[in-house]
Design a protein around this motif. Structure first.
Motif, mmCIF file in Angstrom:
data_model
loop_
_atom_site.group_PDB
_atom_site.id
_atom_site.type_symbol
_atom_site.label_atom_id
_atom_site.label_comp_id
_atom_site.label_asym_id
_atom_site.label_seq_id
_atom_site.Cartn_x
_atom_site.Cartn_y
_atom_site.Cartn_z
ATOM 1 N N LYS A 61 0.820 -1.211 0.000
ATOM 2 C CA LYS A 61 0.000 0.000 0.000
ATOM 3 C C LYS A 61 0.855 1.263 0.000
ATOM 4 O O LYS A 61 0.566 2.230 -0.714
ATOM 5 N N ASP A 90 -8.459 -5.058 -0.880
ATOM 6 C CA ASP A 90 -7.974 -3.701 -1.158
ATOM 7 C C ASP A 90 -7.060 -3.669 -2.380
ATOM 8 O O ASP A 90 -6.377 -2.667 -2.615
ATOM 9 N N GLN A 92 -4.146 -5.140 -3.458
ATOM 10 C CA GLN A 92 -2.722 -4.866 -3.275
ATOM 11 C C GLN A 92 -1.868 -6.028 -3.792
ATOM 12 O O GLN A 92 -2.220 -7.196 -3.598
ATOM 13 N N ARG A 216 -9.048 4.825 -3.329
ATOM 14 C CA ARG A 216 -7.658 4.376 -3.300
ATOM 15 C C ARG A 216 -6.961 4.557 -4.640
ATOM 16 O O ARG A 216 -5.785 4.913 -4.708
ATOM 17 N N LEU A 241 -10.191 4.772 1.961
ATOM 18 C CA LEU A 241 -8.890 4.488 1.372
ATOM 19 C C LEU A 241 -8.379 5.648 0.529
ATOM 20 O O LEU A 241 -7.206 5.688 0.173
ATOM 21 N N SER A 385 -1.376 4.709 10.028
ATOM 22 C CA SER A 385 -2.142 3.481 9.814
ATOM 23 C C SER A 385 -3.194 3.364 10.897
ATOM 24 O O SER A 385 -2.870 3.422 12.091
ATOM 25 N N HIS A 407 -2.014 7.802 4.437
ATOM 26 C CA HIS A 407 -2.933 7.237 5.427
ATOM 27 C C HIS A 407 -3.529 5.959 4.851
ATOM 28 O O HIS A 407 -3.830 5.894 3.663
ATOM 29 N N SER A 408 -3.722 4.957 5.709
ATOM 30 C CA SER A 408 -4.435 3.783 5.232
ATOM 31 C C SER A 408 -5.101 3.051 6.383
ATOM 32 O O SER A 408 -4.841 3.287 7.561
ATOM 33 N N TYR A 422 0.891 -2.706 9.688
ATOM 34 C CA TYR A 422 1.043 -1.708 8.626
ATOM 35 C C TYR A 422 2.157 -0.720 8.990
ATOM 36 O O TYR A 422 2.969 -0.330 8.141
#
Length: 582
Positions: A61, A90, A92, A216, A241, A385, A407-408, A422
């Motif tokens: 991410k 998500d 990834q 995202r 996201l 995170s 940010h996630s 994370y």
């Protein structure tokens, strides 16, 4: 050269610099190869394989590179699954490597005999069992390429005896020519058809009240989003996201959407006549316009996600930034700025309310206070995170995303516990940046043993724990969505500051809002890994931006049916609503 050496050197050819995992006898050959290659590729030992998979997901991410995790046969591989589903949902690029038992004992009920390739079928875009030493190169190249190209999880599993075998010419089938594969990852331009761009522009130009929903997939399109918003007079609403897609200081954004979102975002969505979705599969369709209310355009990399949440008229298949760059010259600037101005005025009122809630000095300390103070102190290069639960409400609303920050959160899986892993992965990837976990006590306690991983590798992560001794999200769902009194959500308290000291880190505690900013500053400036436990009011509700009548009814029902904290909850909620109105 052993089969494991071929595997490790293939990974290095693909640019892999770090692998997160836990040793075991099912991957002894791979571990030996990692030992002999340790100057070129780093192995980060975790305390739980679930954390390794979360770290691989977080690494992907925050870097855009391939995240890699490693686990032994049987239970080790099984433990990876939750973190891998986080990566799958998500989108990834993550490679999971697991061991199997001896190749000629598979399927004979030997110890730890789990067919991990079968187990991983649903989570993976690529999933293969290595059939011999000369099979490794082909499969590893294809696994890495597939994970990166399709933004998903690839899985390789290899019997333990194959790992240590020497790769010899006579082992090859006649059609398996050595080095016939490639470690080149080919990227496409990823641009939509010109006619589709023109159709999209026509819809957007005709709209009088356009909103942009960014997710995202729009994280690297900040400038293009703001240019589009300026032209269309459109507020930018952000899925969780997409929190860092544009900074919260941008005059175009109204912040988040959904249960954790803002009132201006919800009102803009309810009033719009045109919706532009950019790089998002935001799952909560009840917060989107009703079908028929608004015309829709969607920019999406994955064709199968077009129209998944809203019946759009045009789907633009392509990278968000490149597609917006092609679309912008086709857009006409709207002279009527009323819709955007209204959203901006609403946002000013909303932020005044967020500041009021974030600067309260009453006790018990409100969780919003911690988030507000932390948001002011975070560096511009911070990587934040968050965990799932009520903690995400305070992160979404009270911690602004600054330009340059990342940010996630676990977006679509919304699993507990990824906040700490994370953050460890972020600090491994970016040793000089400020890496902060903002987590609840419930989520942190699931994988808290891996705080010692940060201590072991001298990673100066900072972990803010909102401690309310309850599973807050579940508690409020029981009351507000079901009308039931809370049950089974109380947590036995843990002294997380003492735990941090026991691990060899530094621990802080704050429970007084008057001291919160000062203690947070000391905590963020502390050398090495540190934990701050912020003791907060467990009865502070994560109220939706706009409460529906049905939710209010269920809430009242839960109090009437014997909610054990009904008096205090009713008083707290009433106080919050009064503050909101005045």
């Amino acid at each position: 050269m052993t089969a494991a050496d071929v595997l490790v050197e293939c990974l290095m050819d693909w640019g892999v610099e770090v692998i997160f995992g836990l040793p075991g006898d099912g991957i002894n050959g791979i571990m030996e190869s990692l030992r002999t290659h340790q100057e070129k590729i780093k192995f980060v030992q975790v305390r739980h394989e679930e954390a390794a998979a979360f770290m691989a997901c977080g690494y992907a991410k925050f870097t855009g590179k391939l995240g890699v995790c490693l686990a032994t046969s049987g239970p080790g591989g099984i433990h990876l699954l939750n973190g891998l589903y986080d990566a799958k949902l998500d989108s990834q690029p993550v490679l999971a490597i697991t061991g199997l038992q001896f190749h000629d004992l598979i399927g004979t009920y030997t110890q730890q005999d789990v067919a991990l390739d079968k187990l991983f079928m649903d989570v993976s875009v690529f999933n293969e069992r290595i059939m011999g030493p000369t099979h490794v190169e082909n499969i590893t190249d294809l696994a890495c390429r597939t994970a990166l190209a399709y933004h998903g999880v690839a899985h390789i599993t290899i019997p333990v005896d194959f790992q240590e075998m020497e790769v010899k010419k006579q082992q090859r089938s006649k059609r398996n020519v050595p080095h016939h594969t490639s470690d080149v990852y080919a990227r496409s331009a990823r641009l939509p058809d010109r006619g589709e761009l023109e159709s999209a522009a026509e819809i957007l130009n005709q709209g009088k009240k356009v909103v942009i929903l960014a997710g995202r997939g729009a994280l690297d399109a900040s400038d293009e989003l703001e240019q589009t918003a300026e032209l269309l007079g459109a507020p930018i609403i952000k899925a969780l996201l997409g929190k860092a897609a544009v900074p919260d200081s941008s005059p175009y954004t109204t912040g988040g959407i959904g249960l954790l979102g803002t009132k201006p975002s919800q009102e803009a969505m309810e009033d719009c006549d045109t919706l532009l979705m950019v790089g998002t599969s935001f799952p909560y369709i009840e917060f989107l316009p009703k079908p028929g209310q608004a015309r829709g355009v969607q920019i999406e990399l994955d064709p199968k996600r077009i129209g998944l949440r809203y019946p759009v008229e045009v789907g633009l298949i392509g990278d968000s930034r490149n597609t917006l760059r092609e679309l912008i010259p086709l857009l006409r600037r709207k002279e009527d700025r009323g819709f955007l101005n209204g959203a901006q005025a609403g946002m000013k009122d909303w932020m005044r309310m967020m500041e009021e809630r974030g600067t309260r000095r009453d006790k018990p300390m409100k969780p919003q206070v911690v988030a507000w103070e932390l948001g002011k102190l975070l560096r511009d290069d911070a990587i934040v995170s968050c965990d799932s639960g009520t903690i995400a409400t305070w992160w979404a609303r009270q911690i602004p995303a600054k330009r340059g920050q990342m940010h996630s959160v676990s977006g679509t899986l919304a699993t507990m516990a990824p906040g700490l892993p994370y953050t460890i992965a972020a600090q491994v990837a970016y040793p000089e940046r400020q890496c902060v976990a903002f987590v609840g006590d419930g989520g942190f306690s699931m994988l808290m043993a891996d705080f010692v991983t940060a201590v072991k590798y001298r990673l100066p992560i900072k972990v803010v724990i909102i401690k309310n001794n309850t599973l807050g999200q579940i508690k409020w769902e029981q009351m507000v969505f079901l009308g039931n009194p809370e049950y089974g959500v109380e947590l036995h308290p843990i002294d997380f500051a003492e735990f941090a000291h026991a691990c060899g880190g530094i621990g802080f505690t704050v429970d007084d809002p008057a001291n919160c900013g000062r203690v947070l500053q000391e905590f963020l400036n502390a050398p090495g890994p540190a934990v701050l436990q912020a003791v907060v009011d467990p009865l502070e509700p994560p109220l939706p931006a706009k409460i529906k009548a049905e939710q209010a009814l269920h809430f009242a029902e839960s109090l009437a049916r014997g909610e054990p904290n009904r008096s205090k909850i009713a008083l707290t909620t009433l106080s919050d609503k009064v503050r909101e109105l005045i």
